[in-house]
Each structure stands twice: as C-alpha cells, then as structure tokens.
Design a protein around this motif. Sequence first.
Motif, PDB file in Angstrom:
ATOM      1  N   TRP A 167       0.737  -1.227  -0.052  1.00  0.00           N
ATOM      2  CA  TRP A 167       0.027   0.114   0.015  1.00  0.00           C
ATOM      3  C   TRP A 167       0.944   1.296   0.000  1.00  0.00           C
ATOM      4  O   TRP A 167       0.680   2.339  -0.832  1.00  0.00           O
ATOM      5  N   PHE A 168       1.911   1.344   0.826  1.00  0.00           N
ATOM      6  CA  PHE A 168       2.702   2.479   0.883  1.00  0.00           C
ATOM      7  C   PHE A 168       3.401   2.717  -0.460  1.00  0.00           C
ATOM      8  O   PHE A 168       3.691   3.932  -0.908  1.00  0.00           O
ATOM      9  N   CYS A 169       4.170   1.750  -1.087  1.00  0.00           N
ATOM     10  CA  CYS A 169       4.816   2.002  -2.195  1.00  0.00           C
ATOM     11  C   CYS A 169       3.819   2.161  -3.110  1.00  0.00           C
ATOM     12  O   CYS A 169       4.219   3.154  -4.220  1.00  0.00           O
ATOM     13  N   LYS A 170       2.588   1.688  -3.414  1.00  0.00           N
ATOM     14  CA  LYS A 170       1.725   2.309  -4.382  1.00  0.00           C
ATOM     15  C   LYS A 170       1.310   3.669  -4.058  1.00  0.00           C
ATOM     16  O   LYS A 170       0.597   4.342  -4.935  1.00  0.00           O
ATOM     17  N   HIS A 171       1.551   4.377  -2.901  1.00  0.00           N
ATOM     18  CA  HIS A 171       0.938   5.602  -2.501  1.00  0.00           C
ATOM     19  C   HIS A 171       2.086   6.547  -2.305  1.00  0.00           C
ATOM     20  O   HIS A 171       2.328   7.555  -1.411  1.00  0.00           O
ATOM     21  N   ALA A 172       3.374   6.327  -3.130  1.00  0.00           N
ATOM     22  CA  ALA A 172       4.447   7.111  -3.330  1.00  0.00           C
ATOM     23  C   ALA A 172       5.096   7.447  -2.058  1.00  0.00           C
ATOM     24  O   ALA A 172       5.613   8.254  -1.593  1.00  0.00           O
ATOM     25  N   GLN A 173       5.035   6.168  -0.922  1.00  0.00           N
ATOM     26  CA  GLN A 173       5.609   6.155   0.242  1.00  0.00           C
ATOM     27  C   GLN A 173       6.486   5.064   0.430  1.00  0.00           C
ATOM     28  O   GLN A 173       6.611   4.316   1.314  1.00  0.00           O
ATOM     29  N   PRO A 174       7.715   4.818  -0.533  1.00  0.00           N
ATOM     30  CA  PRO A 174       8.547   3.722  -0.572  1.00  0.00           C
ATOM     31  C   PRO A 174       9.204   3.555   0.893  1.00  0.00           C
ATOM     32  O   PRO A 174       9.420   2.214   1.374  1.00  0.00           O
ATOM     33  N   ALA A 175       9.637   4.518   1.485  1.00  0.00           N
ATOM     34  CA  ALA A 175      10.511   4.675   2.360  1.00  0.00           C
ATOM     35  C   ALA A 175       9.469   4.216   3.834  1.00  0.00           C
ATOM     36  O   ALA A 175      10.214   3.623   4.884  1.00  0.00           O
ATOM     37  N   ALA A 176       8.275   3.894   3.381  1.00  0.00           N
ATOM     38  CA  ALA A 176       7.537   3.331   4.672  1.00  0.00           C
ATOM     39  C   ALA A 176       7.038   1.904   4.141  1.00  0.00           C
ATOM     40  O   ALA A 176       6.126   1.310   4.799  1.00  0.00           O
ATOM     41  N   CYS A 177       7.754   1.364   3.269  1.00  0.00           N
ATOM     42  CA  CYS A 177       7.300  -0.013   2.776  1.00  0.00           C
ATOM     43  C   CYS A 177       7.192  -1.060   3.795  1.00  0.00           C
ATOM     44  O   CYS A 177       7.972  -1.063   4.810  1.00  0.00           O
ATOM     45  N   ASP A 178       5.976  -1.641   3.587  1.00  0.00           N
ATOM     46  CA  ASP A 178       5.642  -2.766   4.836  1.00  0.00           C
ATOM     47  C   ASP A 178       6.357  -4.216   4.530  1.00  0.00           C
ATOM     48  O   ASP A 178       6.278  -4.837   5.502  1.00  0.00           O
ATOM     49  N   ASN A 179       7.147  -4.433   3.518  1.00  0.00           N
ATOM     50  CA  ASN A 179       7.672  -5.603   3.116  1.00  0.00           C
ATOM     51  C   ASN A 179       9.035  -5.925   3.246  1.00  0.00           C
ATOM     52  O   ASN A 179       9.400  -7.293   3.059  1.00  0.00           O
ATOM     53  N   THR A 180       9.854  -4.968   3.587  1.00  0.00           N
ATOM     54  CA  THR A 180      11.434  -5.081   3.183  1.00  0.00           C
ATOM     55  C   THR A 180      11.943  -5.545   4.581  1.00  0.00           C
ATOM     56  O   THR A 180      13.094  -5.944   4.662  1.00  0.00           O
ATOM     57  N   ASN A 181      11.617  -4.932   5.672  1.00  0.00           N
ATOM     58  CA  ASN A 181      12.108  -4.944   6.993  1.00  0.00           C
ATOM     59  C   ASN A 181      11.487  -6.357   7.586  1.00  0.00           C
ATOM     60  O   ASN A 181      10.222  -6.347   8.112  1.00  0.00           O
ATOM     61  N   PRO A 182      12.321  -7.216   7.529  1.00  0.00           N
ATOM     62  CA  PRO A 182      11.569  -8.462   8.314  1.00  0.00           C
ATOM     63  C   PRO A 182      11.247  -8.435   9.651  1.00  0.00           C
ATOM     64  O   PRO A 182      11.743  -7.539  10.437  1.00  0.00           O
ATOM     65  N   SER A 183      10.318  -9.078  10.004  1.00  0.00           N
ATOM     66  CA  SER A 183       9.709  -9.043  11.335  1.00  0.00           C
ATOM     67  C   SER A 183      10.549  -8.997  12.681  1.00  0.00           C
ATOM     68  O   SER A 183      10.333  -8.135  13.451  1.00  0.00           O
ATOM     69  N   ALA A 184      11.543  -9.931  12.380  1.00  0.00           N
ATOM     70  CA  ALA A 184      12.210  -9.985  13.874  1.00  0.00           C
ATOM     71  C   ALA A 184      13.336  -8.676  13.861  1.00  0.00           C
ATOM     72  O   ALA A 184      13.442  -8.247  14.958  1.00  0.00           O
ATOM     73  N   SER A 185      13.510  -8.165  12.706  1.00  0.00           N
ATOM     74  CA  SER A 185      14.420  -6.773  12.617  1.00  0.00           C
ATOM     75  C   SER A 185      13.504  -5.548  12.990  1.00  0.00           C
ATOM     76  O   SER A 185      13.959  -4.804  13.816  1.00  0.00           O
ATOM     77  N   ALA A 186      12.212  -5.735  12.419  1.00  0.00           N
ATOM     78  CA  ALA A 186      11.281  -4.538  12.812  1.00  0.00           C
ATOM     79  C   ALA A 186      10.725  -4.564  14.167  1.00  0.00           C
ATOM     80  O   ALA A 186       9.988  -3.419  14.676  1.00  0.00           O
ATOM     81  N   ALA A 187      10.809  -5.462  14.877  1.00  0.00           N
ATOM     82  CA  ALA A 187      10.129  -5.636  16.118  1.00  0.00           C
ATOM     83  C   ALA A 187      10.189  -4.518  17.017  1.00  0.00           C
ATOM     84  O   ALA A 187       9.233  -3.976  17.728  1.00  0.00           O
ATOM     85  N   ALA A 188      11.515  -4.186  17.293  1.00  0.00           N
ATOM     86  CA  ALA A 188      11.713  -3.042  18.141  1.00  0.00           C
ATOM     87  C   ALA A 188      11.266  -1.857  17.813  1.00  0.00           C
ATOM     88  O   ALA A 188      10.701  -0.976  18.589  1.00  0.00           O
ATOM     89  N   LEU A 189      11.144  -1.571  16.507  1.00  0.00           N
ATOM     90  CA  LEU A 189      10.725  -0.254  15.968  1.00  0.00           C
ATOM     91  C   LEU A 189       9.393  -0.298  16.154  1.00  0.00           C
ATOM     92  O   LEU A 189       8.704   0.799  16.454  1.00  0.00           O
ATOM     93  N   GLU A 190       8.364  -1.371  15.882  1.00  0.00           N
ATOM     94  CA  GLU A 190       7.057  -1.438  16.039  1.00  0.00           C
ATOM     95  C   GLU A 190       6.633  -1.382  17.567  1.00  0.00           C
ATOM     96  O   GLU A 190       5.617  -0.676  17.735  1.00  0.00           O
TER      97      GLU A 190
END
Length: 367
Positions: free
Chosen positions: A94-117
């Motif tokens: 959704w974010f890549c389709k809405h010109a917000q690629p830096a908010a991409c939902d798919n490239t930061n794997p869950s183990a890595s993204a957990a602390a940010l979430e």
Amino acid sequence: MKAAVFRGKHDVRIEDVAAPVLINPHDAIVKVTLTAICGADLHVYNGAMPGMKSGDIIGHEFMGEIVEVGRACEKVRVGDRVVVMCAIACGRCWFCKHAQPAACDNTNPSASAAALEEMYGHSGSALFGFSHLYGGYPGGQAEYVRVPFADVGCLHVPRELEDEEVLFLGDIFPTGFMAAENCGIEPGDTIAVFGCGPVGQFAIRSAFLLGAERVLAIDSVPERLAMAAEAGAIELDEDHGDLIRRIDDLTGGRGPDACIDAVGRTSALHNAIHVVRKGGKLSIPGFYGGAVDRFPLGAAFGKGLRFEMGHTQFHTYAPQLLARVQRRELDPSFVITHRLSLDDLPRGYELFNSKRGGCIKVVARPQ
Ligand SMILES: [Zn+2]
Ligand SMILES: [Zn+2]
C-alpha cells in the motif's frame, strides 16, 4: 571481496568477506563503482546506532554495474549502470503504491522490525547497511552488493553522466530536495538551513531551485559555510554572536518563512522553532530516534507552526532529480571534498567524523 565492516565504536575495518549471491528471484548483484560515507553512517561509527552487530557491512550510498539478476527481474539487466536507492522498497505494498516507499511494509523482516514496532507502532522500510533495526542487509561500502527488489530500487543512469554526478541521487540529494520542498517555498521567501553538512548543502541549493529569495546557512565549520556561500546563501557562524538576534535582524524581526533542521540535534530544533515566523514551517530531514524530551510544543502551538519530517521518499524523488542533473540545473559532485580508495575508507570515517581537513563528503572507489 573487500568490504567496510563495523567492529565497534570508532572501529571500521576493510576485511575480506564472502561475496553476495542471489537469494530471491527479484534480487540483482551490483558491482560497486562508487560509494560514499553518509552522515547517518557516523551514528554507526560513533557506536550510537542500536542494532549494529560486529561484522556488519556498512554503507547505503552506492552505485555500479549489474553483474547478475534473479529470474523475476524485468527492468534491470546484466551490464546496466545504476544508482541504488538507499531504502529498500517492494514496489507493491500500500505504501509503495502511494508514493511512500520509505514506509514499505515488506522489506524490513519482522524480527528486525520488532523493536521499531514496539517503540513507534509501525516500522518503515529496510535500509542497506544500517543495523538490524532496519533489516540487517549488508551495505554498499563493498565491492559487490545484493540488491533486493532490484527493479524497484535501481535507477538507470545515462552514460554521459559521471559517477560523481549521479551517486547522490540515491540518498542525500533527494533528502535535501524533499526538505526544501517541504518548506512550501513561495516567491520572496527566506529559508534558514540549520546545519551545512552534505544534506544541508543540498537543501540550500534545492531551496534556490524551488524559488527561495534568500537562504540563511547556519553552521560553525568554516569550509561548510564557504560552500554554502558559493551557492549564494548568507553565512551565519553559530559560534560567533547571538544567532537568534542576527536571524531576527536579517528578517526585519519577523523570522524566516521556514527553517530546515539538517542537524538532527534538539539544540538546532529549539533554535529553529524559536526563530521561525508565526505560521511558518519546520522541515526536519535530520535524523531523530526514540523520544525527544522537552520538545517545545507550546511554542509550536502558540506560533501556529507546521511540521514536515521523516525518512526521504528516495524512489519518488530520484527520477525527477536525475532530469534536473541532465538539464545541468545542479551538478551534485560539488559536495565532494575527499576521494579515497575503499582500502582508505577507515581514514575517511576519521576525517568526516572530526570535520577536519575541510572534509565535507567522502567518496570511495572499490577498484
Ligand atoms: Zn544516508
Ligand atoms: Zn512496499
């Protein structure tokens, strides 16, 4: 292959490591022809970037030649010359389709993204070479790099432009440009840029490109101020005299129409909020992490300020900025002060970190 490897605070080494291989069908392998040290890499160098592990390959500004492609790649082919966007985006969410690629939902794997979430509610895209909070992907200060979603992250560049003219399309040029665009510049505007490092330099030049009448350049490093003055900015050495009063004097007591915080330190942000005019804009390309205490929300409310900030939408800006480079509106290589070999990169980190020897921007050639 050789790569710049993080071994701890103030300890970057060039080591022999395994060369990357294709993992996913959308991957490509890039043979790096030019790479750079970004201001954000200094967070890593100074041991201030959580999630870095000893042995991680650093670097997210790089370009080169495609030497291998996965079977699902359609736009990139072996032999193509490309600049790689420093954030990794899938191009399909959704974010890549809405010109917000830096908010991409798919490239930061869950183990890595957990602390940010946990801290922020959601995580953004992954970044090359920028810790296990941002995906733990090996970085670009290396001879070869694996580029996931290569069709999305690689910008083709024409042969008539030199590496040094296009490298910064992957990071600091879009960052400085988006910071200026976020000021909503109108004819006659005065823009104050706090911090004249590489991003500040691109913000200054972008502000003029977008029609600013005056740009005030604030820093304490003489070489950075001189580079800003070359672009036509008014230099303000923050170490000499009362900065707020001088900005007030230059703007008839009203304050700049917008301020850009290209420092990423609360002292700069406080000054910017204090000095900007009522109803003005604050644009923040400087990197902040975690919670910032004593944020002057009262001043921001009382003056009716507008804020724009966040990771740059590199993929969105890079093509239009390439067109500006092709039209010779700006030659991004102006910012380079040091040209090193990859072997010499640890010295480049020392120089850039200390701001000694007139060092503003370091680039390195692996071969
Ligand atoms: Zn960067
Ligand atoms: Zn995406």
